[in-house]
Design a protein around this motif. Structure first.
Motif, PDB file in Angstrom:
ATOM      1  N   VAL A   1      -0.791   8.502  11.523  1.00  0.00           N
ATOM      2  CA  VAL A   1      -1.870   7.572  11.880  1.00  0.00           C
ATOM      3  C   VAL A   1      -1.961   7.607  13.417  1.00  0.00           C
ATOM      4  O   VAL A   1      -1.226   6.917  14.130  1.00  0.00           O
ATOM      5  CB  VAL A   1      -1.592   6.168  11.316  1.00  0.00           C
TER       6      VAL A   1
ATOM      7  N   HIS B   1     -12.336   3.076   6.676  1.00  0.00           N
ATOM      8  CA  HIS B   1     -11.451   3.521   7.744  1.00  0.00           C
ATOM      9  C   HIS B   1     -11.276   5.043   7.611  1.00  0.00           C
ATOM     10  O   HIS B   1     -11.163   5.563   6.493  1.00  0.00           O
ATOM     11  CB  HIS B   1     -10.096   2.808   7.582  1.00  0.00           C
TER      12      HIS B   1
ATOM     13  N   PHE C   1       4.732   2.392   6.434  1.00  0.00           N
ATOM     14  CA  PHE C   1       4.492   1.395   7.483  1.00  0.00           C
ATOM     15  C   PHE C   1       5.770   1.166   8.272  1.00  0.00           C
ATOM     16  O   PHE C   1       6.872   1.237   7.724  1.00  0.00           O
ATOM     17  CB  PHE C   1       4.067   0.059   6.858  1.00  0.00           C
TER      18      PHE C   1
ATOM     19  N   SER D   1     -11.501  -0.833   9.739  1.00  0.00           N
ATOM     20  CA  SER D   1     -10.487  -0.955   8.686  1.00  0.00           C
ATOM     21  C   SER D   1     -11.192  -0.909   7.340  1.00  0.00           C
ATOM     22  O   SER D   1     -12.416  -1.082   7.262  1.00  0.00           O
ATOM     23  CB  SER D   1      -9.692  -2.263   8.815  1.00  0.00           C
ATOM     24  N   THR D   2     -10.409  -0.706   6.295  1.00  0.00           N
ATOM     25  CA  THR D   2     -10.998  -0.649   4.948  1.00  0.00           C
ATOM     26  C   THR D   2     -11.614  -2.000   4.576  1.00  0.00           C
ATOM     27  O   THR D   2     -12.707  -2.065   4.014  1.00  0.00           O
ATOM     28  CB  THR D   2      -9.928  -0.272   3.909  1.00  0.00           C
TER      29      THR D   2
ATOM     30  N   PRO E   1       0.665   0.997  10.009  1.00  0.00           N
ATOM     31  CA  PRO E   1       0.764   2.270   9.284  1.00  0.00           C
ATOM     32  C   PRO E   1       1.183   3.380  10.246  1.00  0.00           C
ATOM     33  O   PRO E   1       0.679   3.449  11.371  1.00  0.00           O
ATOM     34  CB  PRO E   1      -0.658   2.505   8.769  1.00  0.00           C
TER      35      PRO E   1
ATOM     36  N   GLN F   1      -8.825   7.016   7.848  1.00  0.00           N
ATOM     37  CA  GLN F   1      -7.673   7.419   7.021  1.00  0.00           C
ATOM     38  C   GLN F   1      -8.042   7.354   5.536  1.00  0.00           C
ATOM     39  O   GLN F   1      -7.736   8.261   4.771  1.00  0.00           O
ATOM     40  CB  GLN F   1      -6.486   6.479   7.276  1.00  0.00           C
ATOM     41  N   ALA F   2      -8.708   6.278   5.146  1.00  0.00           N
ATOM     42  CA  ALA F   2      -9.073   6.116   3.734  1.00  0.00           C
ATOM     43  C   ALA F   2     -10.135   7.149   3.335  1.00  0.00           C
ATOM     44  O   ALA F   2     -10.089   7.722   2.234  1.00  0.00           O
ATOM     45  CB  ALA F   2      -9.576   4.696   3.494  1.00  0.00           C
TER      46      ALA F   2
ATOM     47  N   LEU G   1      -5.851  -1.263  15.399  1.00  0.00           N
ATOM     48  CA  LEU G   1      -4.433  -0.869  15.342  1.00  0.00           C
ATOM     49  C   LEU G   1      -3.799  -0.908  16.733  1.00  0.00           C
ATOM     50  O   LEU G   1      -2.651  -1.290  16.893  1.00  0.00           O
ATOM     51  CB  LEU G   1      -4.304   0.528  14.721  1.00  0.00           C
TER      52      LEU G   1
ATOM     53  N   GLN H   1      -8.320  10.275   2.692  1.00  0.00           N
ATOM     54  CA  GLN H   1      -7.519  10.225   1.458  1.00  0.00           C
ATOM     55  C   GLN H   1      -8.385  10.360   0.206  1.00  0.00           C
ATOM     56  O   GLN H   1      -7.885  10.654  -0.876  1.00  0.00           O
ATOM     57  CB  GLN H   1      -6.720   8.906   1.413  1.00  0.00           C
TER      58      GLN H   1
ATOM     59  N   LEU I   1      -3.264  -5.129  10.912  1.00  0.00           N
ATOM     60  CA  LEU I   1      -4.672  -4.761  11.042  1.00  0.00           C
ATOM     61  C   LEU I   1      -5.494  -5.552  10.031  1.00  0.00           C
ATOM     62  O   LEU I   1      -5.308  -5.406   8.818  1.00  0.00           O
ATOM     63  CB  LEU I   1      -4.873  -3.259  10.803  1.00  0.00           C
TER      64      LEU I   1
ATOM     65  N   TYR J   1      -7.555   2.977  -4.063  1.00  0.00           N
ATOM     66  CA  TYR J   1      -8.846   2.464  -3.572  1.00  0.00           C
ATOM     67  C   TYR J   1      -9.862   2.286  -4.685  1.00  0.00           C
ATOM     68  O   TYR J   1      -9.853   3.000  -5.693  1.00  0.00           O
ATOM     69  CB  TYR J   1      -9.452   3.445  -2.570  1.00  0.00           C
TER      70      TYR J   1
ATOM     71  N   THR K   1      -6.914  -5.723   4.009  1.00  0.00           N
ATOM     72  CA  THR K   1      -6.621  -4.321   4.342  1.00  0.00           C
ATOM     73  C   THR K   1      -5.406  -3.829   3.540  1.00  0.00           C
ATOM     74  O   THR K   1      -4.671  -4.624   2.941  1.00  0.00           O
ATOM     75  CB  THR K   1      -6.286  -4.164   5.832  1.00  0.00           C
ATOM     76  N   VAL K   2      -5.189  -2.518   3.612  1.00  0.00           N
ATOM     77  CA  VAL K   2      -3.975  -1.960   3.007  1.00  0.00           C
ATOM     78  C   VAL K   2      -2.759  -2.531   3.739  1.00  0.00           C
ATOM     79  O   VAL K   2      -1.717  -2.817   3.139  1.00  0.00           O
ATOM     80  CB  VAL K   2      -3.986  -0.419   3.076  1.00  0.00           C
ATOM     81  N   SER K   3      -2.897  -2.728   5.059  1.00  0.00           N
ATOM     82  CA  SER K   3      -1.799  -3.329   5.837  1.00  0.00           C
ATOM     83  C   SER K   3      -1.469  -4.727   5.306  1.00  0.00           C
ATOM     84  O   SER K   3      -0.284  -5.097   5.207  1.00  0.00           O
ATOM     85  CB  SER K   3      -2.196  -3.439   7.310  1.00  0.00           C
TER      86      SER K   3
HETATM   87  O1  LIG Z   1      -7.787  -0.047   6.972  1.00  0.00           O
HETATM   88  C1  LIG Z   1      -6.781  -0.480   6.385  1.00  0.00           C
HETATM   89  O2  LIG Z   1      -6.826  -1.043   5.291  1.00  0.00           O
HETATM   90  C2  LIG Z   1      -5.465  -0.303   7.012  1.00  0.00           C
HETATM   91  O3  LIG Z   1      -4.572  -1.074   6.769  1.00  0.00           O
HETATM   92  C3  LIG Z   1      -5.269   0.896   7.902  1.00  0.00           C
HETATM   93  C4  LIG Z   1      -4.752   2.115   7.164  1.00  0.00           C
HETATM   94  C5  LIG Z   1      -4.371   3.265   8.161  1.00  0.00           C
HETATM   95  O4  LIG Z   1      -4.731   3.229   9.333  1.00  0.00           O
HETATM   96  O5  LIG Z   1      -3.707   4.210   7.701  1.00  0.00           O
HETATM   97  C6  LIG Z   1      -3.533   1.752   6.440  1.00  0.00           C
HETATM   98  C7  LIG Z   1      -3.168   2.345   5.303  1.00  0.00           C
HETATM   99  C8  LIG Z   1      -4.038   3.309   4.615  1.00  0.00           C
HETATM  100  O6  LIG Z   1      -3.453   4.575   4.840  1.00  0.00           O
HETATM  101  C9  LIG Z   1      -5.425   3.322   5.146  1.00  0.00           C
HETATM  102  C10 LIG Z   1      -5.780   2.677   6.278  1.00  0.00           C
END
Ligand SMILES: O=C(O)C(=O)C[C@]1(C(=O)O)C=C[C@@H](O)C=C1
Length: 280
Positions: free
Chosen positions: A62, A107, A179, A132-133, A53, A109-110, A35, A113, A9, A88, A14-16
């Motif tokens: 996810v 994103h 992941f 995405s982040t 993820p 998810q972020a 995704l 969190q 992603l 973050y 990104t976190v990915s």
């Molecule tokens: O948006 C990002 O940076 C991602 O890689 C996606 C994603 C996710 O969908 O969970 C990946 C890991 C983190 O938990 C937050 C966001």
């Protein structure tokens, strides 16, 4: 020999992206916009591998990845996993006081969190989801007059030249995301016959309206001496009250105990699909 190209992603940062670089620095990552795209790129044979993820320590599954794996990407297997610590920062295109911030992008998810941090520090900001982040950070990085900020990894802030207004926003320092490595099922390595392993599967249907059905499905694992480590249900995306169940269990399908438990599960459920079975 050409490098294996791995879909993830995007955009970069990104976190990915962080997780891919940490787990396999020698592989070439290719950023894709969503995704679902990442999962389907393996299903459609555009990429041999992807890193997606699956589950976060604070926010759980996810959903877009789980739904796509279960309902659309029928020929994709999870062939391994990595757990990546997630931290973050608050990124912006200029210096801003918290009480000047009107919009916080990231994103979902972020955003989940960091929900306590946001509620405490930016109680009046509008929370806006991004794909995405890194996309969120890229969006605010060039905004040198506005009042928007983004939540993303430090990698994204550095990559897009954003200022970091705060760090360690995650609601718990143990924050981490699991992941999964994806490949076409026919290219998946054989599950290990012994040693530590994990199997991820989904099942649904037949008998789900009768009392005790779920217990009888889960009991096959107890009778075979197989330890379940995660269960999660998601709507089957058909009608109200129909669910699919995601299970993670210890041991690979190469072991007799897991093999016989999965065979027994077939007697109770309409659909059973092993999403992946690999050494850990
Ligand atoms: O948006 C990002 O940076 C991602 O890689 C996606 C994603 C996710 O969908 O969970 C990946 C890991 C983190 O938990 C937050 C966001």
């Amino acid at each position: 020999m050409p490098l294996l190209r791995v879909a993830y992603l995007g955009p970069p940062g990104t976190v990915s992206d962080e997780a891919l670089t940490a787990a396999a620095p020698a592989l070439e990552g290719v950023p894709l916009p969503t995704l679902r795209d990442v999962v389907m790129s393996v299903q459609e044979g555009r990429f041999e591998r992807a890193l997606v993820p699956i589950e976060n320590a604070l926010e759980g599954g996810v959903d877009p990845v789980l739904d796509c794996l279960a309902l659309e990407a029928h020929d994709v297997a999870i062939i391994g996993e990595v757990v990546h610590p997630v931290s973050y920062c608050l990124a912006a295109g200029r210096e801003l006081a918290f009480d000047e911030v009107t919009v916080v992008l990231s994103h979902p998810q972020a955003l989940g969190q960091c929900q306590t941090w946001i509620a405490t520090n930016l109680p009046h900001a509008r929370v806006v989801p991004a794909v995405s982040t890194a996309d969120a950070v890229r969006e605010v990085a060039t905004d040198t007059t506005g009042t928007r900020v983004a939540i993303g990894p430090r990698l994204a802030a550095r990559h897009y030249g954003a200022l970091m207004l705060a760090e360690d926003l995650e609601d718990d320092p143990g924050n981490a995301t699991r992941f999964g490595w994806l490949a076409r099922a026919e290219a998946a390595p054989a599950p290990p016959p012994d040693g530590p392993g994990k199997t991820m599967l989904i099942f649904w249907g037949a008998g789900s309206a009768s009392p005790g059905w779920l217990v009888s499905c889960l009991a096959v694992f107890a009778f075979a001496g197989v330890n379940l480590v995660r269960i999660e249900s998601r709507p089957l995306r058909r009608k109200m009250g129909e669910y699919m169940f995601f299970l993670d269990l210890e041991g690979s399908t190469g072991t007799p105990a897991v093999e016989s438990a999965v065979a027994d599960l077939h007697k109770h459920a309409e659909v059973v699909r092993v999403l992946g079975s690999f050494g850990t």
